[in-house]
Design an enzyme around this catalytic site. Structure first.
Site, short mmCIF file in Angstrom:
data_model
loop_
_atom_site.label_atom_id
_atom_site.label_comp_id
_atom_site.label_asym_id
_atom_site.label_seq_id
_atom_site.Cartn_x
_atom_site.Cartn_y
_atom_site.Cartn_z
N ASP A 139 76.22 23.19 -0.35
CA ASP A 139 77.57 23.26 0.45
C ASP A 139 78.19 23.24 0.18
O ASP A 139 79.30 23.05 0.27
CB ASP A 139 76.67 21.15 0.96
CG ASP A 139 77.58 21.40 2.55
OD1 ASP A 139 78.34 22.22 3.08
OD2 ASP A 139 77.23 21.04 3.75
N CYS A 175 81.19 23.94 6.45
CA CYS A 175 80.44 25.60 6.20
C CYS A 175 81.63 26.37 6.88
O CYS A 175 82.61 26.44 7.33
CB CYS A 175 79.52 25.35 7.60
SG CYS A 175 79.37 27.21 8.20
N ASN A 198 81.47 17.20 3.13
CA ASN A 198 80.69 15.96 3.11
C ASN A 198 80.97 15.34 2.87
O ASN A 198 81.97 14.28 2.41
CB ASN A 198 79.18 16.23 2.53
CG ASN A 198 78.37 17.73 2.99
OD1 ASN A 198 77.58 17.38 3.72
ND2 ASN A 198 78.64 18.87 2.36
N1 COA Z 1 69.81 37.02 1.17
C1 COA Z 1 70.27 38.14 0.93
N2 COA Z 1 70.80 38.89 1.85
C2 COA Z 1 70.42 38.98 2.79
C3 COA Z 1 70.14 37.92 3.96
C4 COA Z 1 69.44 37.06 2.39
N3 COA Z 1 68.91 36.17 2.66
N4 COA Z 1 69.67 38.30 4.58
C5 COA Z 1 70.01 39.63 4.97
N5 COA Z 1 70.77 40.04 3.84
C6 COA Z 1 71.32 41.41 3.47
C7 COA Z 1 70.43 41.85 3.98
O1 COA Z 1 69.69 43.27 2.87
C8 COA Z 1 71.51 43.31 4.34
O2 COA Z 1 72.35 43.79 2.90
P1 COA Z 1 72.71 45.70 3.11
O3 COA Z 1 73.91 45.58 3.83
O4 COA Z 1 73.38 44.98 0.89
O5 COA Z 1 71.36 46.11 3.38
C9 COA Z 1 72.69 42.60 4.80
O6 COA Z 1 72.34 41.26 4.17
C10 COA Z 1 73.17 42.03 6.20
O7 COA Z 1 71.27 41.79 6.79
P2 COA Z 1 71.29 41.54 7.90
O8 COA Z 1 69.58 41.23 8.53
O9 COA Z 1 71.61 42.45 9.10
O10 COA Z 1 72.31 40.53 8.68
P3 COA Z 1 73.64 39.98 8.79
O11 COA Z 1 74.83 40.94 8.14
O12 COA Z 1 73.18 40.09 10.47
O13 COA Z 1 73.90 38.23 8.42
C11 COA Z 1 72.08 36.78 7.63
C12 COA Z 1 72.68 37.44 8.76
C13 COA Z 1 71.78 35.40 8.42
C14 COA Z 1 71.60 37.28 6.67
C15 COA Z 1 73.62 35.92 7.03
O14 COA Z 1 74.87 35.61 8.58
C16 COA Z 1 73.71 34.76 6.53
O15 COA Z 1 74.11 35.00 5.03
N6 COA Z 1 74.46 33.76 6.78
C17 COA Z 1 74.97 32.54 5.65
C18 COA Z 1 74.90 31.46 6.66
C19 COA Z 1 74.75 30.25 5.77
O16 COA Z 1 74.40 30.51 4.86
N7 COA Z 1 76.10 29.34 6.47
C20 COA Z 1 76.73 28.28 5.69
C21 COA Z 1 75.33 26.78 5.77
S1 COA Z 1 74.89 26.47 7.22
ZN ZN Z 2 77.14 20.93 5.77
#
Ligand code: COA
Ligand code: ZN
Length: 309
Positions: free
Chosen positions: A20, A244, A253
């Site tokens: 975080d 976040c 935090n």
């Molecule tokens: N780890 C690594 N790469 C990931 C992944 C993961 N967990 N999930 C998706 N990807 C990659 C995909 O392979 C894709 O890559 P490409 O464009 O090279 O093909 C790209 O990310 C988009 O994938 P998609 O499934 O369409 O994801 P998205 O664009 O809809 O994004 C999340 C969704 C969840 C992956 C993204 O929003 C995310 O990682 N959010 C993180 C939230 C976070 O950590 N918040 C803070 C803590 S609460």
């Molecule tokens: Zn947090």
């Protein structure tokens, strides 16, 4: 006569700075610097650490080195400090399982708006994905973190019913632990207690972890309130780093050193060596240029100012 509430004898503090805290730092922290800080924090007596997150590097570039960081952590601390990796989806679970994290922490928000901003999924879509993750976890444990359990940066106060919905599904899926997060750090103690009362009423003494941000300076007050209600597990980030990136306005935090100081002052055991945390935090600031936001690390008084209780 009204007296001070009785408190648990000990609390668990989970160090989440490497996840975080680091995720909120814009400039990429070199992998070896992350590992150096993690090693120092792991040596403070902490039992569990959220080491990294397996998320899209497009969403959070800072976490692009998750596999490397987890591998370094396991090589040194496996069996001594429990490792946690945050995941937002199945792809993240695959990464965490391949890296052999002890726990996966699947994040799903109680509020639709934040879940969409954070994971591009409806709450229902995330819950269905969480159920799939539960099915393939093997010996890795599954925690479910309920983000925006108190308030949402977009929709405001969150109805406790929405929290119960996520907790119910997590328990049905066989989750091994559940965290309730004040993601944007705007809950006040009375408001927090109202939601926690609903939680207690439904789930009795289930050992929830609380994840408190300090946006309005109320994280320690919220911790004390929760302690008084018997909650005994808290996330904290050394130096008070955190936030976040998909929750506008969220500050860091509750700082590990501030939480440990308050708890130990009141006779609540944390098992953490406060001086070691402070040394690690000072180094994060002086050697690595990270911006610290904790009371204890900022005061010139150090620990001398503490009243004997
Ligand atoms: N780890 C690594 N790469 C990931 C992944 C993961 N967990 N999930 C998706 N990807 C990659 C995909 O392979 C894709 O890559 P490409 O464009 O090279 O093909 C790209 O990310 C988009 O994938 P998609 O499934 O369409 O994801 P998205 O664009 O809809 O994004 C999340 C969704 C969840 C992956 C993204 O929003 C995310 O990682 N959010 C993180 C939230 C976070 O950590 N918040 C803070 C803590 S609460
Ligand atoms: Zn947090």
């Amino acid at each position: 006569m009204k007296t001070f509430p009785s408190l648990p004898k000990s609390v668990e503090i989970v160090e989440v700075c490497p996840r975080d805290g680091f995720q909120s730092v814009k400039e990429f922290i070199p992998t070896e610097t992350k590992i150096a800080i993690i090693d120092e924090l792991a040596g403070t007596g902490i039992k569990t650490m959220e080491v990294t997150s397996f998320v899209s590097p497009k969403a959070i570039p800072q976490m692009a080195d998750a596999a490397e960081v987890m591998a370094a952590f396991r090589a040194k601390w496996k069996g001594r400090v429990t490792s946690v990796a945050l995941i937002p989806n199945l792809r993240g679970a695959e990464g965490a399982l391949a890296a052999e994290a002890d726990w996966m922490n699947f994040v799903v928000s109680a509020s639709e708006d934040h879940n969409m901003a954070n994971t591009k999924r409806t709450v229902e879509e995330s819950l269905a994905e969480m159920e799939k993750v539960a099915g393939l976890r093997g010996s890795t444990k599954l925690r479910v973190s309920v983000a925006t359990a108190f308030a949402c940066p977009f929709a405001g106060p969150v109805d406790p019913g929405k929290v119960l919905r996520v907790v119910d599904r997590a328990l049905e899926a066989g989750a091994d632990g559940i965290t309730l997060a004040d993601t944007i750090g705007t809950a006040d103690p009375k408001y927090l207690a109202a939601t926690l009362s609903v939680i207690r009423e439904k789930y009795g003494d289930y050992p929830f972890t609380l994840h408190l941000h300090d946006t309005y300076g109320m994280a320690l007050a919220n911790m004390l309130t929760a302690l008084g209600m018997g909650f005994a597990s808290f996330d904290a980030a050394a130096g008070g780093l955190g936030g976040c990136p998909f929750a506008p306005g969220a500050a860091g935090n509750a700082a590990t050193e501030d939480m440990v100081n308050m708890a130990e002052q009141m006779g609540v055991d944390t098992g953490i060596d406060l001086l070691k945390v402070l040394a690690a935090v000072r180094k994060m600031q002086s050697a690595y240029g990270l911006k610290i936001a904790s009371h204890l690390a900022s005061t010139k008084k150090g620990l001398e100012g503490n009243c004997p209780s």
